[in-house]
Design a protein around this motif. Sequence first.
Motif, PDB file in Angstrom:
ATOM      1  N   ALA A 135       2.361   7.201   3.797  1.00 49.78           N
ATOM      2  CA  ALA A 135       2.436   6.865   5.225  1.00 49.78           C
ATOM      3  C   ALA A 135       2.259   8.120   6.078  1.00 49.78           C
ATOM      4  O   ALA A 135       1.515   8.119   7.066  1.00 49.78           O
ATOM      5  CB  ALA A 135       3.770   6.194   5.536  1.00 49.78           C
ATOM      6  N   ARG A 136       2.904   9.201   5.697  1.00 56.64           N
ATOM      7  CA  ARG A 136       2.802  10.446   6.452  1.00 56.64           C
ATOM      8  C   ARG A 136       1.388  11.016   6.411  1.00 56.64           C
ATOM      9  O   ARG A 136       0.875  11.536   7.392  1.00 56.64           O
ATOM     10  CB  ARG A 136       3.795  11.461   5.884  1.00 56.64           C
ATOM     11  N   ASP A 137       0.728  10.902   5.249  1.00 59.71           N
ATOM     12  CA  ASP A 137      -0.609  11.470   5.079  1.00 59.71           C
ATOM     13  C   ASP A 137      -1.723  10.553   5.575  1.00 59.71           C
ATOM     14  O   ASP A 137      -2.897  10.870   5.420  1.00 59.71           O
ATOM     15  CB  ASP A 137      -0.841  11.825   3.605  1.00 59.71           C
ATOM     16  N   GLY A 138      -1.366   9.397   6.147  1.00 55.69           N
ATOM     17  CA  GLY A 138      -2.371   8.496   6.715  1.00 55.69           C
ATOM     18  C   GLY A 138      -3.063   7.604   5.703  1.00 55.69           C
ATOM     19  O   GLY A 138      -4.060   6.952   6.031  1.00 55.69           O
ATOM     20  N   LEU A 139      -2.546   7.511   4.485  1.00 55.92           N
ATOM     21  CA  LEU A 139      -3.153   6.653   3.463  1.00 55.92           C
ATOM     22  C   LEU A 139      -2.581   5.243   3.481  1.00 55.92           C
ATOM     23  O   LEU A 139      -3.090   4.361   2.803  1.00 55.92           O
ATOM     24  CB  LEU A 139      -2.968   7.268   2.078  1.00 55.92           C
ATOM     25  N   ALA A 140      -1.515   5.055   4.241  1.00 51.30           N
ATOM     26  CA  ALA A 140      -0.886   3.745   4.406  1.00 51.30           C
ATOM     27  C   ALA A 140      -0.347   3.677   5.834  1.00 51.30           C
ATOM     28  O   ALA A 140      -0.057   4.716   6.438  1.00 51.30           O
ATOM     29  CB  ALA A 140       0.251   3.578   3.392  1.00 51.30           C
ATOM     30  N   PRO A 141      -0.221   2.473   6.384  1.00 50.16           N
ATOM     31  CA  PRO A 141       0.328   2.357   7.741  1.00 50.16           C
ATOM     32  C   PRO A 141       1.753   2.908   7.799  1.00 50.16           C
ATOM     33  O   PRO A 141       2.516   2.781   6.844  1.00 50.16           O
ATOM     34  CB  PRO A 141       0.322   0.844   8.007  1.00 50.16           C
ATOM     35  N   ASN A 142       2.100   3.520   8.929  1.00 48.74           N
ATOM     36  CA  ASN A 142       3.441   4.074   9.066  1.00 48.74           C
ATOM     37  C   ASN A 142       4.219   3.374  10.174  1.00 48.74           C
ATOM     38  O   ASN A 142       3.710   2.495  10.857  1.00 48.74           O
ATOM     39  CB  ASN A 142       3.398   5.593   9.259  1.00 48.74           C
ATOM     40  N   PHE A 143       5.460   3.787  10.350  1.00 48.37           N
ATOM     41  CA  PHE A 143       6.384   3.186  11.308  1.00 48.37           C
ATOM     42  C   PHE A 143       5.796   3.104  12.717  1.00 48.37           C
ATOM     43  O   PHE A 143       6.042   2.149  13.437  1.00 48.37           O
ATOM     44  CB  PHE A 143       7.683   4.004  11.315  1.00 48.37           C
ATOM     45  N   LEU A 144       5.019   4.101  13.114  1.00 49.40           N
ATOM     46  CA  LEU A 144       4.453   4.105  14.462  1.00 49.40           C
ATOM     47  C   LEU A 144       3.452   2.972  14.675  1.00 49.40           C
ATOM     48  O   LEU A 144       3.138   2.630  15.810  1.00 49.40           O
ATOM     49  CB  LEU A 144       3.812   5.461  14.762  1.00 49.40           C
ATOM     50  N   ASP A 145       2.961   2.369  13.572  1.00 51.21           N
ATOM     51  CA  ASP A 145       2.076   1.210  13.663  1.00 51.21           C
ATOM     52  C   ASP A 145       2.854  -0.091  13.846  1.00 51.21           C
ATOM     53  O   ASP A 145       2.262  -1.148  14.004  1.00 51.21           O
ATOM     54  CB  ASP A 145       1.217   1.087  12.391  1.00 51.21           C
ATOM     55  N   ASN A 146       4.172  -0.025  13.802  1.00 53.01           N
ATOM     56  CA  ASN A 146       5.037  -1.201  13.924  1.00 53.01           C
ATOM     57  C   ASN A 146       5.574  -1.244  15.357  1.00 53.01           C
ATOM     58  O   ASN A 146       6.677  -0.800  15.640  1.00 53.01           O
ATOM     59  CB  ASN A 146       6.175  -1.098  12.898  1.00 53.01           C
ATOM     60  N   SER A 147       4.776  -1.785  16.268  1.00 51.43           N
ATOM     61  CA  SER A 147       5.112  -1.718  17.691  1.00 51.43           C
ATOM     62  C   SER A 147       6.424  -2.421  18.025  1.00 51.43           C
ATOM     63  O   SER A 147       7.163  -1.973  18.907  1.00 51.43           O
ATOM     64  CB  SER A 147       3.969  -2.278  18.541  1.00 51.43           C
ATOM     65  N   ASP A 148       6.763  -3.506  17.332  1.00 51.16           N
ATOM     66  CA  ASP A 148       8.023  -4.190  17.612  1.00 51.16           C
ATOM     67  C   ASP A 148       9.212  -3.256  17.368  1.00 51.16           C
ATOM     68  O   ASP A 148      10.113  -3.144  18.206  1.00 51.16           O
ATOM     69  CB  ASP A 148       8.171  -5.447  16.745  1.00 51.16           C
ATOM     70  N   MET A 149       9.215  -2.587  16.226  1.00 51.69           N
ATOM     71  CA  MET A 149      10.339  -1.691  15.895  1.00 51.69           C
ATOM     72  C   MET A 149      10.342  -0.454  16.803  1.00 51.69           C
ATOM     73  O   MET A 149      11.403  -0.018  17.247  1.00 51.69           O
ATOM     74  CB  MET A 149      10.277  -1.268  14.432  1.00 51.69           C
ATOM     75  N   VAL A 150       9.180   0.096  17.074  1.00 51.81           N
ATOM     76  CA  VAL A 150       9.101   1.277  17.944  1.00 51.81           C
ATOM     77  C   VAL A 150       9.642   0.930  19.328  1.00 51.81           C
ATOM     78  O   VAL A 150      10.413   1.702  19.917  1.00 51.81           O
ATOM     79  CB  VAL A 150       7.656   1.825  18.017  1.00 51.81           C
TER      80      VAL A 150
END
Length: 169
Positions: A135-150
């Motif tokens: 997620a950190r290296d951009g190979l998988a979606p990360n928390f910032l892509d989860n607009s509801d939780m953000v």
Amino acid sequence: AIPRDVQQLIVVDYRAMQNSTAAMDLKDRVLPPELKRLETALKTSGLKVDQDADVLAFAAFSDPEAHGTRIVGIAQGQFQTNAILAHFAKNKVKPTMLRNNSIYPMGSNGMSVAFLNQTTMVFGDRAALKAALDARDGLAPNFLDNSDMVNEMIGVQQKAVWSLLDQKG
């Protein structure tokens, strides 16, 4: 370093908590066993989390490959990275590499740690750590892509202890 499919995020101002006996007693009573295991691994690894960590975060996230949930911990603070790496070298602790990330085992409990920079480390079991680094290296979606939780985080992120749950929670 937090995968997108977060089910629960717990963030603790570790400095403020350690200065409160009531907060430490409450933590000891309510911290789930999985999080106690992560915290214990961090404390017994020689990383001096009690002295160096300012903030601890624990993220439980869905892992489709495991058909379940994984937990990753993130510690932020002023870590003595050179001393920690010297401690690992002295004890002949060898890292494994995942891309440009050195992953160090934290004793015999199956936990590992990776330093993202001088002030941030991520820890957990190997699968959780790999998911966090992906997620950190951009190979998988990360928390910032989860607009509801953000969006939910905006209202609580200034508190000393806070937690978010996903829609199911």
